[in-house]
Structures are given as structure tokens and as C-alpha cells.
Design a protein around this motif. Structure first.
Motif, mmCIF file in Angstrom:
data_model
loop_
_atom_site.group_PDB
_atom_site.id
_atom_site.type_symbol
_atom_site.label_atom_id
_atom_site.label_comp_id
_atom_site.label_asym_id
_atom_site.label_seq_id
_atom_site.Cartn_x
_atom_site.Cartn_y
_atom_site.Cartn_z
ATOM 1 N N SER A 175 0.824 -1.207 0.000
ATOM 2 C CA SER A 175 0.000 0.000 0.000
ATOM 3 C C SER A 175 0.856 1.255 0.000
ATOM 4 C CB SER A 175 -0.914 0.007 1.238
ATOM 5 O OG SER A 175 -0.128 -0.043 2.423
ATOM 6 N N ASN A 176 2.174 1.073 -0.055
ATOM 7 C CA ASN A 176 3.116 2.189 -0.035
ATOM 8 C C ASN A 176 3.108 2.911 -1.382
ATOM 9 O OD1 ASN A 176 5.765 3.585 -0.389
ATOM 10 N ND2 ASN A 176 6.061 2.855 1.709
ATOM 11 N N LEU A 177 2.763 4.206 -1.352
ATOM 12 C CA LEU A 177 2.657 4.978 -2.590
ATOM 13 C C LEU A 177 4.014 5.178 -3.260
ATOM 14 C CD1 LEU A 177 0.620 6.488 -4.378
ATOM 15 C CD2 LEU A 177 1.070 8.534 -3.024
ATOM 16 N N ASP A 178 5.075 5.296 -2.473
ATOM 17 C CA ASP A 178 6.418 5.485 -3.032
ATOM 18 C C ASP A 178 6.811 4.316 -3.934
ATOM 19 O OD1 ASP A 178 6.501 7.751 -1.501
ATOM 20 O OD2 ASP A 178 7.625 6.821 0.141
ATOM 21 N N LYS A 179 6.548 3.102 -3.477
ATOM 22 C CA LYS A 179 6.907 1.918 -4.269
ATOM 23 C C LYS A 179 6.085 1.848 -5.551
ATOM 24 C CE LYS A 179 8.390 -0.798 -0.252
ATOM 25 N NZ LYS A 179 8.126 -1.997 0.591
ATOM 26 N N LEU A 180 4.823 2.244 -5.463
ATOM 27 C CA LEU A 180 3.976 2.271 -6.656
ATOM 28 C C LEU A 180 4.524 3.274 -7.671
ATOM 29 C CD1 LEU A 180 1.367 1.546 -8.202
ATOM 30 C CD2 LEU A 180 0.202 3.341 -6.883
ATOM 31 N N MET A 181 4.951 4.436 -7.197
ATOM 32 C CA MET A 181 5.523 5.464 -8.075
ATOM 33 C C MET A 181 6.796 4.963 -8.748
ATOM 34 S SD MET A 181 3.788 8.366 -8.042
ATOM 35 C CE MET A 181 2.666 9.350 -7.061
ATOM 36 N N ILE A 182 7.662 4.303 -7.987
ATOM 37 C CA ILE A 182 8.922 3.791 -8.530
ATOM 38 C C ILE A 182 8.658 2.738 -9.597
ATOM 39 C CG2 ILE A 182 11.007 2.472 -7.972
ATOM 40 C CD1 ILE A 182 10.957 3.891 -5.212
ATOM 41 N N ALA A 183 7.703 1.846 -9.340
ATOM 42 C CA ALA A 183 7.347 0.818 -10.320
ATOM 43 C C ALA A 183 6.810 1.449 -11.601
ATOM 44 C CB ALA A 183 6.319 -0.144 -9.729
ATOM 45 N N THR A 184 5.995 2.501 -11.457
ATOM 46 C CA THR A 184 5.446 3.203 -12.617
ATOM 47 C C THR A 184 6.559 3.864 -13.427
ATOM 48 O OG1 THR A 184 3.413 3.648 -11.359
ATOM 49 C CG2 THR A 184 3.770 4.925 -13.365
ATOM 50 N N LEU A 185 7.474 4.526 -12.721
ATOM 51 C CA LEU A 185 8.611 5.183 -13.381
ATOM 52 C C LEU A 185 9.465 4.170 -14.136
ATOM 53 C CD1 LEU A 185 10.402 7.692 -13.848
ATOM 54 C CD2 LEU A 185 11.531 7.170 -11.668
ATOM 55 N N PHE A 186 9.737 3.035 -13.523
ATOM 56 C CA PHE A 186 10.547 1.995 -14.164
ATOM 57 C C PHE A 186 9.865 1.481 -15.437
ATOM 58 C CE2 PHE A 186 11.682 -2.502 -14.738
ATOM 59 C CZ PHE A 186 13.059 -2.376 -14.912
ATOM 60 N N GLY A 187 8.541 1.335 -15.394
ATOM 61 C CA GLY A 187 7.794 0.864 -16.560
ATOM 62 C C GLY A 187 7.942 1.793 -17.752
ATOM 63 N N PHE A 188 7.830 3.110 -17.512
ATOM 64 C CA PHE A 188 7.961 4.065 -18.611
ATOM 65 C C PHE A 188 9.407 4.171 -19.105
ATOM 66 C CE2 PHE A 188 3.894 5.707 -16.814
ATOM 67 C CZ PHE A 188 3.137 5.554 -17.970
ATOM 68 N N LEU A 189 10.371 4.035 -18.202
ATOM 69 C CA LEU A 189 11.781 4.016 -18.622
ATOM 70 C C LEU A 189 12.073 2.815 -19.522
ATOM 71 C CD1 LEU A 189 13.739 5.066 -15.388
ATOM 72 C CD2 LEU A 189 13.818 6.221 -17.611
ATOM 73 N N LEU A 190 11.510 1.678 -19.177
ATOM 74 C CA LEU A 190 11.692 0.480 -19.997
ATOM 75 C C LEU A 190 11.075 0.678 -21.382
ATOM 76 C CD1 LEU A 190 12.615 -2.476 -20.207
ATOM 77 C CD2 LEU A 190 10.372 -3.151 -19.319
ATOM 78 N N GLN A 191 9.905 1.281 -21.429
ATOM 79 C CA GLN A 191 9.261 1.550 -22.717
ATOM 80 C C GLN A 191 10.137 2.451 -23.586
ATOM 81 O OE1 GLN A 191 5.507 3.611 -22.459
ATOM 82 N NE2 GLN A 191 5.150 3.547 -24.670
ATOM 83 N N LEU A 192 10.663 3.524 -22.994
ATOM 84 C CA LEU A 192 11.524 4.444 -23.735
ATOM 85 C C LEU A 192 12.774 3.743 -24.242
ATOM 86 C CD1 LEU A 192 12.287 7.258 -24.730
ATOM 87 C CD2 LEU A 192 13.203 7.744 -22.438
ATOM 88 N N LEU A 193 13.398 2.946 -23.398
ATOM 89 C CA LEU A 193 14.617 2.229 -23.783
ATOM 90 C C LEU A 193 14.344 1.289 -24.959
ATOM 91 C CD1 LEU A 193 17.591 1.518 -23.252
ATOM 92 C CD2 LEU A 193 16.800 -0.184 -21.594
#
Length: 431
Positions: A175-193
Motif C-alpha cells: 500500500s506504499n505509494l512510493d513503491k507504486l511510483m517507482i514501479a510506474t517510473l521503471f515501466g515508462f523508462l523500460l518503454q523508452l529504452l
């Protein structure tokens, strides 16, 4: 007739598969999201700022697609390489400038969220979510470059962030919002790469030029400012609904977002297929002198009645479908009852929005950007008063009714101009 549309039919078939994969994965992610988080102030924060910081990228993608795809499809290989490298340089500058603005005006942007004091560790969350904005810009750039090259693989890559979030929500339940944000950021970075790697494999070369040396800029600049103003206003529409809804109740943003999840899938599914099929293919047909108004009208009528049947299906079975998607975990029966009418009012816009997109791609391929810009400006101007009127009369679901009426008005303008333009061509040809 269908032999002429062979390329379009192939593009549609491929995109239906790619978009279906992406949207099914996205829906699965939303089901897990509803189970794990339900509705809360933290999730309102997540949706609110993801929409806010995705707004500039929506503008960039709209402008770059509208202005640059018709130009890129008409350029020779060497000139296209030069122009693409300069677009890359421009996008990097825009991304850096945007990130700087978000950091400088951090306090102001945080204050836009009415109950930010209830969100834990908001400073850390803001830094993560603001870093997504420049990534969105670069993703938009490579989407346009890949589409202009004739490939549809960027559509498949759109599912990568959802896949990462699905894995996170399945195996790292928190339920930690920070971890959700990090996972979201990683997903978009992977898409860009993945997009950069595909583009490099396709062109065997990636250059960055901070200049405007390409002759293509001369033609681009004529339409860029027009489309910038129109896209800026039109991209604000979704953001406006977030601002209107956030002040209704502590959970209104979450309810609106859940109601619009399936609606967005329907609109995005059809919209992506239409935009990523017809703009590149119509542009190529136009460069060969083989694009006529009857081509656009044929597809316009077909898309309108197909999407009308689809809307009626979802309206009739809306309760069963939404219950199947969301009714589990922290998402309650009362939440479902509030979401259903919001979703149903939003369905009205589907046939008008999707069919008008066909005519818009036709106008853009003909480089008639003024009418496209005018429809965007009109949509924005009517949306604000409609929001006030419908919100007062219907509550939260009135926002989706206002959006539907907005698209009906925009549809009417686009169709009226298409008829006028067609008659003018007939008058000229008869002389």
C-alpha cells in the motif's frame, strides 16, 4: 475498391492485435489496482499528478503526430534522418525545460491538490512523478518517428508500463505509494529504452542535433503554432475534469478514474487504431496523388456505425462488465453503483469521437490544419460551461455527459466543413 485499401486493412489488422494486447494487459493491471488500492486520497494523488504531468506529453504527441508525420512520410531517407535528429534535439530541450519548470514551481503544483496534507511523504512522491514528465515527452517523440517509418511496434510497446505494474501488483503487494511510483517510473523508462533500441536497429544510426537546418522546418513552422494552441486547449479537457472532480469529495477523482478506465480503453483502442492507421496511410496516399474525399467518407461512415453498435453493447451490459472488472478487494458495491452511471454517460461520445477522427486524419494528411485546430478550440470553449451546467445538474457523472456533448459539437463542425470542402472541390472541378 478494397484493393486500394489493402495497406489500410493490413494496418488495421496489425494494430487491432497490438492494441488489443496492450489494452487487455492494461485492463488486467487496473483490476489488480482496484483490488489492492480501492479508492483513497493517496490514489487520488497518484491519478491526479499522473494526469497533470502526462498533459504536456499529450500535447507534444498530438502536435508532433499532426504536423510531422505527413512531412516525414514525404521526405527522402537522408533528409528524413536529418530532420529526425533535429526533432530529437528539440525534444531533449523541451524535456529538460519542462523538468526544470516542475521543480521550480513544486510548491505551487503541490498546492493544486486539495488534500495534499493527507498524503504521506508527498515530497518524495512529487520528485518521482515529476521525473516522468520528460520521459513522456521522449516516448511521444519516438512514437511519432516509428509511426512515420511505417511500423506499428510502438503500439505494442505501450503495454510495457502496464506489464511492469502488473508484476509489481501481483508479486510485491504494497500500500506504499512510493513503491507504486517507482514501479510506474521503471515501466515508462523500460518503454523508452525499448523504443530507442528499436529505432537504432531500424535506422542503424541515432543522432542528436540542436539546430533547425532541415528545410522541413519551413513547412512545419507554419502549422506548429496553430496546432500548439489547439492541442494545448484540447489536452486540457481531461485535466479540467480532474480539477472539477477533485473538489466534489475526497474520493471523487478515484471514482471518475475507475469509471473512465474502460471508457478510456474503448476510446484509446479505436483512437489509436484510427490515428496510427489513417494518418500515415492517408499521408502516403496523398503524396502519391491517390487520396480523395470519398476515401475518407467511406471509412467515416463505417467507423461511425461500428462504434455506435459497440457503445450500445457496453451500455446494455455495463453493470455486468464493470462488476466483473472491479468488484473485489477494497472496491465495494457502493463504489460500483456510483461508477456505472458515470461510465454510461461517457459512452455517448464514442461514435462521434471515433468517426470524427477519420476526417481529422484526412484533413491533416491534406495539411488543412486550420479546421482541425478550430475543432479543438471549439471543444475547449464549450467544455468549461458544459462542465458547470452538467456538474450542477447531474453531479460527478455530469462531467462525462459534458465530454459527450463536447464531442458531438466538435463532430458537427468537422462534418460540416468536410461537406463544405467537398462541394467547393466539385465547383472548382466543374469550371
Amino acid at each position: 475498391m478494397f484493393s486500394k485499401y489493402k495497406s489500410i486493412l493490413q494496418s488495421i489488422s496489425l494494430l487491432v492485435i497490438f492494441v488489443a494486447i496492450a489494452k487487455i494487459i492494461g485492463l488486467a493491471k487496473e483490476i489488480l489496482f482496484a483490488r489492492n488500492y480501492g479508492v483513497s486520497e493517496d490514489i487520488d494523488f497518484y491519478f491526479f499528478y499522473l494526469s497533470l504531468f502526462g498533459w504536456p506529453a499529450a500535447i507534444i504527441l498530438s502536435i508532433f503526430s499532426s504536423v510531422f508525420i505527413p512531412i516525414l512520410t514525404s521526405l527522402e531517407a537522408q533528409k528524413k534522418q536529418v530532420f529526425s535528429s533535429e526533432l530529437f534535439g528539440v525534444s531533449i530541450v523541451i524535456s529538460a525545460f519542462l523538468f526544470l519548470i516542475l521543480i521550480i514551481f513544486k510548491d505551487f503544483l503541490i498546492s493544486l491538490f486539495p488534500y495534499f496534507e493527507q498524503v504521506n511523504n508527498i515530497d518524495f512522491n512529487y520528485l518521482i512523478v515529476s521525473s516522468m514528465a520528460p520521459i513522456f515527452i521522449l516516448i511521444s517523440l519516438f512514437s511519432v518517428l516509428i509511426m512515420a517509418s511505417g511500423s506499428k511496434v510502438n503500439t505494442l510497446m505501450d503495454s510495457l508500463p502496464a506489464i511492469i505494474l502488473m508484476l509489481f501488483l501481483t508479486f510485491f503487494i504494497s500500500s506504499n505509494l512510493d513503491k507504486l511510483m517507482i514501479a510506474t517510473l521503471f515501466g515508462f523508462l523500460l518503454q523508452l529504452l525499448c523504443m530507442i533500441m528499436f529505432w537504432y536497429r531500424t535506422t542503424q544510426k541515432i543522432e542528436i542535433r540542436f539546430s533547425f537546418a532541415s528545410p522541413a522546418w519551413v513547412e512545419s513552422k507554419k502549422n506548429f503554432s496553430i496546432m500548439l494552441f489547439s492541442s494545448l486547449l484540447l489536452a486540457t479537457v481531461t485535466l479540467l475534469d480532474q480539477f472539477f472532480s477533485v473538489n466534489l469529495s475526497a474520493e471523487s477523482v478515484s471514482l471518475l478514474n475507475y469509471a473512465n478506465k474502460l471508457l478510456i480503453v474503448i476510446l484509446a483502442f479505436g483512437g489509436l487504431i484510427i490515428q496510427r492507421t489513417f494518418l500515415p496511410d492517408f499521408s502516403l496516399m496523398n503524396s502519391e496523388g491517390n487520396l480523395f474525399s470519398r476515401d475518407a467518407f467511406f471509412w467515416f461512415v463505417l467507423i461511425f456505425f461500428s462504434s455506435l453498435i459497440l457503445s450500445l453493447f457496453f451500455f446494455i451490459f455495463s453493470e455486468q462488465i464493470l462488476k466483473l472488472l472491479f468488484l473485489r478487494g477494497n472496491f465495494s458495491e457502493s463504489d460500483l453503483n456510483e461508477v456505472i452511471p458515470i461510465f454510461n454517460f461517457g459512452l455517448i461520445q464514442v461514435p462521434f469521437y471515433l468517426s470524427s477522427l477519420v476526417l481529422i486524419q484526412f484533413f491533416l494528411s491534406k495539411k488543412l490544419v486550420l479546421i482541425v485546430a478550430a475543432s479543438g478550440i471549439l471543444a475547449f470553449l464549450v467544455k468549461i460551461p458544459l462542465n458547470f451546467i452538467m456538474l450542477d445538474s447531474f453531479g460527478l457523472k455530469g462531467l462525462n455527459l459534458a465530454s459527450s456533448l463536447m464531442y458531438i459539437i466538435s463532430f458537427s463542425l468537422i462534418l460540416a466543413y468536410f461537406i463544405f470542402w467537398y462541394r467547393q472541390l466539385n465547383v472548382k472541378s466543374s469550371k
